[in-house]
Scaffold this active site. Structure first.
Site, PDB file in Angstrom:
ATOM      1  N   CYS A  92      67.094  62.921 -52.783  1.00 31.06           N
ATOM      2  CA  CYS A  92      67.340  63.902 -51.716  1.00 31.06           C
ATOM      3  C   CYS A  92      68.547  63.478 -50.870  1.00 31.06           C
ATOM      4  CB  CYS A  92      66.100  64.049 -50.840  1.00 31.06           C
ATOM      5  SG  CYS A  92      66.343  65.238 -49.519  1.00 31.06           S
ATOM      6  N   ASP A 192      72.467  72.221 -62.756  1.00 32.38           N
ATOM      7  CA  ASP A 192      73.209  73.363 -63.293  1.00 32.38           C
ATOM      8  C   ASP A 192      72.671  73.897 -64.619  1.00 32.38           C
ATOM      9  OD1 ASP A 192      74.708  72.954 -61.071  1.00 32.38           O
ATOM     10  OD2 ASP A 192      76.455  72.127 -62.098  1.00 32.38           O
TER      11      ASP A 192
HETATM   12  C1  FMN Z   1      66.408  74.316 -52.069  1.00 35.24           C
HETATM   13  C2  FMN Z   1      66.313  73.036 -52.849  1.00 35.24           C
HETATM   14  C3  FMN Z   1      65.305  72.136 -52.569  1.00 35.24           C
HETATM   15  C4  FMN Z   1      65.218  70.937 -53.294  1.00 35.24           C
HETATM   16  N1  FMN Z   1      64.193  70.076 -53.025  1.00 35.24           N
HETATM   17  C5  FMN Z   1      64.036  68.970 -53.782  1.00 35.24           C
HETATM   18  C6  FMN Z   1      62.911  68.120 -53.608  1.00 35.24           C
HETATM   19  O1  FMN Z   1      62.021  68.369 -52.787  1.00 35.24           O
HETATM   20  N2  FMN Z   1      62.840  67.007 -54.394  1.00 35.24           N
HETATM   21  C7  FMN Z   1      63.784  66.712 -55.338  1.00 35.24           C
HETATM   22  O2  FMN Z   1      63.680  65.695 -56.025  1.00 35.24           O
HETATM   23  N3  FMN Z   1      64.839  67.510 -55.526  1.00 35.24           N
HETATM   24  C8  FMN Z   1      64.972  68.624 -54.793  1.00 35.24           C
HETATM   25  N4  FMN Z   1      66.027  69.460 -55.045  1.00 35.24           N
HETATM   26  C9  FMN Z   1      66.951  69.144 -56.141  1.00 35.24           C
HETATM   27  C10 FMN Z   1      66.549  69.825 -57.440  1.00 35.24           C
HETATM   28  O3  FMN Z   1      65.294  69.377 -57.912  1.00 35.24           O
HETATM   29  C11 FMN Z   1      67.604  69.629 -58.555  1.00 35.24           C
HETATM   30  O4  FMN Z   1      67.669  68.277 -58.916  1.00 35.24           O
HETATM   31  C12 FMN Z   1      68.997  70.102 -58.126  1.00 35.24           C
HETATM   32  O5  FMN Z   1      68.918  71.317 -57.405  1.00 35.24           O
HETATM   33  C13 FMN Z   1      69.910  70.311 -59.328  1.00 35.24           C
HETATM   34  O6  FMN Z   1      69.334  71.168 -60.249  1.00 35.24           O
HETATM   35  P1  FMN Z   1      69.675  72.757 -60.352  1.00 35.24           P
HETATM   36  O7  FMN Z   1      71.141  72.873 -60.612  1.00 35.24           O
HETATM   37  O8  FMN Z   1      68.787  73.224 -61.483  1.00 35.24           O
HETATM   38  O9  FMN Z   1      69.330  73.382 -59.025  1.00 35.24           O
HETATM   39  C14 FMN Z   1      66.152  70.643 -54.315  1.00 35.24           C
HETATM   40  C15 FMN Z   1      67.160  71.564 -54.581  1.00 35.24           C
HETATM   41  C16 FMN Z   1      67.250  72.753 -53.879  1.00 35.24           C
HETATM   42  C17 FMN Z   1      68.336  73.724 -54.218  1.00 35.24           C
END
Ligand code: FMN
Length: 296
Positions: A92, A192
């Site tokens: 995070c 992504d």
């Molecule tokens: C709104 C939001 C909340 C997120 N909350 C968490 C979380 O609580 N714990 C975590 O490990 N990653 C969290 N992430 C990261 C995502 O799990 C992920 O690793 C990151 O968004 C990249 O993947 P994506 O491109 O599929 O969104 C969060 C991402 C977003 C956009």
């Protein structure tokens, strides 16, 4: 643990019970809770307990964040009967979290991250995995993966960006190729993934053992099965999703929380702009029904 290949990533303020249930219905092989504070759990904070998995949920990881080793153990022992494994949040990037030495701040102190993993493994009866980024300021992913492995974590999920990058630029998928060569435990890829095909490519060409999808699933639970809904199914799912949230939070909070998810559901619709404007002003489920009726 982590049965299957394509799961729902943890997302704070999104991946609650209703969200997970829908993604499971459309083919997510496994899911995670939102990140839950170990300190809040120890203080018996009701909202944090409400974030734990419900009785009927299977293949679900409980994601914990914090920084104190003793608190990790205590919280881990408190929650272990609720889920199938524990996931340590070491990714995070949010200031409020890293200020306290939690989330991606753990990537600046790999000794500590290692100890947290080791102690949790020694003190809880369910598997323990870790979700990380490539590094804090710079990409030190090899070192991170080595630390995670050395301390016997059951898997590692890498979001292929550093803390400094936040969510900007492109996730560096090439790094999965490098990491898969040295990683003996299951390597999960995050970053992504916006289609079922992206997920397949990461596993077939980049060496990921499994993937987790976050933003690409917002208003798009169909991403887990590569199926496209027609307008009628879309309307049904929007109302079902918000209704499930109302069951859990009550109408006012549910509708407030649902607005940002609704925007995801309108992506690609002819009148998306108009629908988004309308939803900003709603307060009740009946208001939402009226907006949904206007979907074209
Ligand atoms: C709104 C939001 C909340 C997120 N909350 C968490 C979380 O609580 N714990 C975590 O490990 N990653 C969290 N992430 C990261 C995502 O799990 C992920 O690793 C990151 O968004 C990249 O993947 P994506 O491109 O599929 O969104 C969060 C991402 C977003 C956009």
């Amino acid at each position: 643990m982590l049965k299957g290949k394509i799961g729902l990533a943890p997302m704070a303020d999104y991946t609650d019970y209703a969200y997970r249930e829908l993604c499971r219905n459309y083919g997510a092989d496994f899911t995670f809770t939102e990140m839950i504070s170990i300190e809040a759990l120890i203080r018996d904070k009701k909202e944090s307990f409400n974030m734990l998995p419900k009785e009927n949920e299977r293949n679900i990881g409980i994601q914990l964040f914090g920084s104190n080793i003793e608190s990790f153990i205590k919280a881990g022992q408190m929650v272990q009967n609720y889920g199938d494994w524990i996931d340590i949040n070491a990714g995070c990037p949010v200031k409020k979290v890293i200020k306290k030495g939690a989330g991606s701040a753990l990537l600046k102190d790999l000794d500590k991250l290692g100890k947290i993993i080791k102690e949790l493994k020694n003190n809880v009866d369910i598997p323990v995995g870790v979700k990380v980024r490539l590094g804090f300021d710079e990409d030190i992913a090899e070192k991170i993966v080595e630390t995670v492995q050395k301390n016997n974590a059951d898997y590692v999920i890498v979001h292929a960006r550093t803390q400094k990058q936040l969510y900007s630029g492109q996730a560096n998928w090439k790094r999965f190729k490098d990491l898969s060569k040295l990683c003996d435990i299951p390597l999960g890829a995050s970053g992504d993934i916006y289609s079922y095909n992206d997920a397949k490519i990461l596993m077939e060409e980049y060496g990921a053992d499994f993937v987790v999808i976050a933003r690409g699933s917002i208003g798009n639970p169909w991403i887990f099965s590569d199926k496209k809904p027609d307008i009628e199914e879309l309307k049904e799912v929007i109302l079902k999703h918000s209704k499930m949230m109302i069951n859990d939070y009550g109408e006012e909070k549910a509708i407030r929380r649902f607005k940002k998810i609704f925007i995801g559901y309108t992506k690609g619709l002819k009148n998306a702009r108009e629908l988004r404007k309308q939803v900003a002003y709603i307060n009740t489920y009946d208001d939402l029904i009226n907006v949904v009726k206007g979907i074209e």
